[in-house]
Design a protein around this motif. Structure first.
Motif, mmCIF file in Angstrom:
data_model
loop_
_atom_site.group_PDB
_atom_site.id
_atom_site.type_symbol
_atom_site.label_atom_id
_atom_site.label_comp_id
_atom_site.label_asym_id
_atom_site.label_seq_id
_atom_site.Cartn_x
_atom_site.Cartn_y
_atom_site.Cartn_z
ATOM 1 N N UNK B 2 0.785 -1.375 -0.019
ATOM 2 C CA UNK B 2 0.042 -0.066 -0.128
ATOM 3 C C UNK B 2 0.820 1.263 0.017
ATOM 4 N N UNK B 5 1.763 1.821 -3.520
ATOM 5 C CA UNK B 5 0.856 2.523 -4.433
ATOM 6 C C UNK B 5 0.695 3.912 -4.034
ATOM 7 N N UNK B 6 0.399 4.311 -2.713
ATOM 8 C CA UNK B 6 0.343 5.679 -2.482
ATOM 9 C C UNK B 6 1.346 6.330 -2.690
ATOM 10 N N UNK B 9 1.286 7.281 -6.612
ATOM 11 C CA UNK B 9 0.428 8.043 -6.896
ATOM 12 C C UNK B 9 0.631 9.563 -6.658
ATOM 13 N N UNK B 13 1.086 12.460 -9.462
ATOM 14 C CA UNK B 13 0.298 13.851 -9.274
ATOM 15 C C UNK B 13 0.704 15.096 -9.394
ATOM 16 N N UNK B 15 3.477 16.252 -11.731
ATOM 17 C CA UNK B 15 4.390 16.365 -12.918
ATOM 18 C C UNK B 15 5.181 17.547 -12.995
ATOM 19 N N UNK B 78 -9.930 16.633 2.925
ATOM 20 C CA UNK B 78 -9.759 15.394 1.966
ATOM 21 C C UNK B 78 -9.019 14.195 2.096
ATOM 22 N N UNK B 81 -10.518 10.788 1.809
ATOM 23 C CA UNK B 81 -10.268 9.736 0.622
ATOM 24 C C UNK B 81 -9.343 8.512 0.781
ATOM 25 N N UNK B 82 -8.500 8.951 1.764
ATOM 26 C CA UNK B 82 -7.465 7.877 2.089
ATOM 27 C C UNK B 82 -7.796 6.936 3.064
#
Lengths: 301, 257
Positions: B2, B5-6, B9, B13, B15, B78, B81-82
């Motif tokens: 995990x 993956x986190x 991401x 996000x 760039x 926010x 969300x996680x």
């Protein structure tokens, strides 16, 4: 053998600093039920949802999902839960497709094709960054993601807030489809009383952090009646007297130019006769009328 | 799993970081010539500029990301969300911080890469040391920025404990360093002392950050209470451990005196 309720709150008490938010709320939602928690803004609905999802720790009491203390076992419980938050909380730069891929890598079972199909049905561009979607579309993305994990429990915190009627209808249709297909348990908080009436099979009414009522919707509607009688002026109501009011036991009385309307729980014809209102008209009460009467009603002697 | 993956991401996000790093790299190459330098002085200036830009880029980005990622999401709501995903709080916290750190370090590499390839200093081991030290320094910078941003955004008086604790710790380390430098006479390794003075509070910051999110989750105020108390405790323990060599010297001078 008794089955464990999917959602269980026992004496749940929450506070923000010294300000109480929930005071000893206890409720249970069995598997397969659709539970609607109703309440005004600030009544504690979102606080209860946060406790149910293990996002905030109760000051006293406990919140359980699938029989486990959710504060302790949040990550395990979340594998079986889909959530639509009150305010869409997706990272703004992420697109719906990226969000689906991300959630898919974290969830034990993910229906990516189902999410894509749902987004297509809801006419949401999956490549558009979330920040550029409307509020309604963000909620639709949140719903698609919530259903993507094939949840046993779906928690929706005021999902229709800020949605136009069409988007609201789409949301309910998706929910109904999900219920018909998988029979998930649903816990929904809402202000949309008319919309939820055709969906919920049990309701709770939360007011100022206390659960005023918690029972099956049909039983609730069968129990409450609107009793209406004409008056010539305020003195007629005063003339009703405390004994008559006690016999009627209304939870709310409202007056208008044409008369008086009382919301009466546990209605009986004998009670009406004892109140001297045998001629009054009696009708069924909608969920909205019951809610308004309970949280906003005023009983005057 | 995990965490990976986190972190991935988090990197995907942002760039724009690569674009900024590219511009910085070009600036590092061009600036000496714009100042009218040429030949060996320009090449040396490019080398020095490469080191400075790497340090500035990684430090600034680490501070910005540390302050923005989780504290920003906590303040805006926010973070939910996680936290409604089947992942541990630790995976959310360390995955995101790891992503931000890798991004800062990789961006720093892009900044110095032209100097490493084209520059006069073909000492690759030296460049590796520069990049490595910058990367390691980015860890406490990022954690400090994270902790201070949480502290600021929670709007509670616990911020006074955080600032007092950090200030006192800094003052204490300086005082101890002065005394050790005066009294050491070859008995204390000051490099090791300085390393410990950096590593110990970094661990305290890490523990405070973990407890803040684990015990507070979406409740910023409750989380901040945990953060403030654990940070104060961690800094106190760090100060006590650091004072051990000085106390040993004092004790031995009393014995010999």
């Amino acid at each position: 053998m008794t089955s464990i309720p999917v959602v269980q709150c026992a004496g749940l008490t929450m506070a923000y600093g010294r300000r109480p938010a929930l005071a000893g709320v206890s409720l249970e939602v069995p598997a397969g039920a659709v539970y609607a928690l109703l309440g005004r803004n600030g009544s504690g609905k979102s606080t209860l949802v946060r406790a149910l999802l293990g996002l905030a720790r109760p000051r006293a009491g406990e919140a359980r999902l699938f029989g486990e203390d959710v504060w302790r076992h949040r990550a395990r419980a979340m594998a079986r839960v889909g959530v639509v938050p009150e305010t869409p909380d997706l990272p703004p730069a992420m697109s719906a497709a990226q969000a689906s891929a991300f959630c898919g890598r974290l969830a034990p079972a993910w229906d990516g094709a189902g999410v894509a199909a749902r987004l297509a049905r809801l006419q949401v561009d999956p490549a558009m960054p979330v920040a550029r979607l409307s509020r309604g579309q963000q909620t639709q993305v949140a719903l698609a993601l919530a259903l993507g994990g094939r949840p046993e429990l779906l928690v929706l915190d005021d999902p229709t807030l800020g949605l136009d009627p069409v988007a609201r209808q789409d949301l309910y249709r998706e929910l109904l489809d999900e219920l018909a297909e998988r029979g998930s348990t649903v816990f929904i908080t809402t202000h949309d009383l008319a919309g939820i009436e055709g969906l919920a099979d049990r309701v709770g009414i939360l007011h100022q952090g206390r659960l005023l009522l918690d029972e099956p919707l049909e039983a609730l509607k069968a129990r409450f009646r609107q009793v209406r009688w004409a008056t010539s002026g305020p003195e007629d109501l005063a003339a009703l007297g405390p004994e008559a009011l006690a016999a009627l036991a209304p939870v709310a009385i409202t007056r208008d130019a044409f008369g008086v309307q009382a919301l009466v729980p546990g209605f009986t014809a004998e009670g009406l006769a004892a109140a001297g209102l045998a001629e009054a008209s009696v009708t069924g009460a909608s969920l909205e009328e019951i809610f308004m009467g309970l949280v906003n009603g005023e009983v005057q002697a | 799993m995990s965490i990976r993956v986190i972190a991935a991401r988090e990197m995907a996000e942002r760039k724009l970081v690569w674009v900024a790093a590219g511009y910085m790299a070009l600036a590092g190459l061009a600036l000496p010539y714009l100042r009218g330098l040429s030949g060996a002085p320009a090449a040396d200036a490019r080398g020095v500029l490469g080191v400075a830009l790497n340090l500035a880029f990684v430090g600034t980005l680490a501070a910005l990301l540390g302050a923005a990622m989780i504290p920003g999401d906590l303040a805006s709501g926010r973070i939910g969300f996680y936290l409604v995903r089947p992942v541990s709080v630790a995976a959310v916290l360390w995955g995101r911080l790891l992503g931000g750190w890798l991004l800062a370090v990789a961006g720093g590499l892009v900044v110095v890469l032209p100097q490493v390839v084209l520059g006069p200093w073909r000492d690759y081991r030296g460049w590796a040391l520069v990049v490595g030290c910058t990367a390691l320094l980015a860890i406490p910078v990022m954690l400090l920025a994270h902790v201070l941003a949480v502290s600021w955004r929670s709007r509670t008086l616990w911020i006074l404990l955080d600032l007092t604790g950090l200030g006192l710790y800094g003052w204490f380390v300086v005082q101890l360093l002065i005394r050790l430098a005066m009294a050491r006479a070859g008995r204390v390794n000051l490099d090791a002392f300085l390393l410990a003075a950096l590593v110990l509070p970094t661990l305290a910051l890490a523990v405070a950050a973990q407890l803040q999110l684990d015990q507070g989750r979406t409740d910023l105020r409750r989380g901040h209470r945990w953060l403030a108390l654990s940070l104060a405790g961690g800094l106190l323990v760090s100060a006590l451990l650091l004072s051990a060599p000085y106390l040993t010297i004092l004790a031995s001078s009393r014995t010999t005196g």
